[in-house]
Design a protein around this motif. Structure first.
Motif, short mmCIF file in Angstrom:
data_model
loop_
_atom_site.label_atom_id
_atom_site.label_comp_id
_atom_site.label_asym_id
_atom_site.label_seq_id
_atom_site.Cartn_x
_atom_site.Cartn_y
_atom_site.Cartn_z
N TYR A 193 7.14 -11.11 -3.03
CA TYR A 193 6.51 -9.80 -3.11
C TYR A 193 5.60 -9.67 -1.90
O TYR A 193 5.38 -10.65 -1.18
CB TYR A 193 5.77 -9.60 -4.43
N ASN A 194 5.09 -8.52 -1.65
CA ASN A 194 4.36 -8.27 -0.41
C ASN A 194 2.86 -8.27 -0.59
O ASN A 194 2.19 -7.28 -0.31
CB ASN A 194 4.80 -6.94 0.20
N ASP A 195 2.30 -9.35 -1.03
CA ASP A 195 0.86 -9.48 -1.11
C ASP A 195 0.41 -10.30 0.08
O ASP A 195 0.58 -11.51 0.12
CB ASP A 195 0.46 -10.16 -2.42
N HIS A 196 -0.14 -9.65 1.09
CA HIS A 196 -0.51 -10.33 2.32
C HIS A 196 -1.96 -10.80 2.35
O HIS A 196 -2.46 -11.19 3.39
CB HIS A 196 -0.25 -9.40 3.52
N TYR B 115 -5.88 -15.42 -0.04
CA TYR B 115 -6.84 -15.69 -1.11
C TYR B 115 -7.69 -16.93 -0.84
O TYR B 115 -8.78 -17.07 -1.39
CB TYR B 115 -6.10 -15.86 -2.44
#
Length: 146
Positions: free
Chosen positions: A127-130, A133
């Protein structure tokens, strides 16, 4: 995989499939597997929450050891610059990748590079979580605690 990512960003179910080869030796199994996975993926009501990256070893079907669901914890570092390489009579643009730039555990089958090298098909849901963290707390401390 960039095309699959773009499709996903446009809310189009998307799958990237790669054969671990520059020659077209064993596409038959990869195509058969891709068709099966694509049918399952299209029937998944949550397929708008992820896209798939599938890497198939360049082996005959009977030599494939199985499927591995991978989490992509390996890292590939690229050198500065690009150059043209030739292999099997084909010229292609290369971004400087070399063996000493690969950072991954060669025994961890959760990593797509390792799984394919060991004869498994890797299936990685993406998925596209750039967001990085790992540095959020440090940035909060640095900028918000003043």
């Amino acid at each position: 995989i960039a095309a699959a990512r773009e499709g996903f960003m446009q809310n189009i179910p998307a799958i990237a499939v790669s054969l671990d080869s520059f020659v077209d030796d064993n596409y038959e199994y990869a195509a058969k597997l891709a068709k099966k996975i694509a049918q399952d993926y299209m029937n998944d009501p949550k397929n708008n929450e992820y896209y798939l990256n599938i890497n198939v070893p360049n082996l005959k079907e009977e030599e494939i050891k199985g499927l591995m669901i991978c989490d992509h914890k390996g890292t590939i570092r690229y050198h500065e610059g690009y150059h043209i390489e030739s292999e099997f009579g084909v010229d292609y643009l290369c971004s400087g990748k070399s063996e000493n730039t690969l950072e991954y555990d060669p025994e961890d089958l959760r990593i797509d590079l390792t799984a394919v090298e060991k004869g498994y098909v890797s299936i990685t849901p993406l998925y596209n979580d750039h967001i990085n963290y790992q540095i959020i707390d440090g940035l909060k401390e640095k900028y918000l605690s003043k």
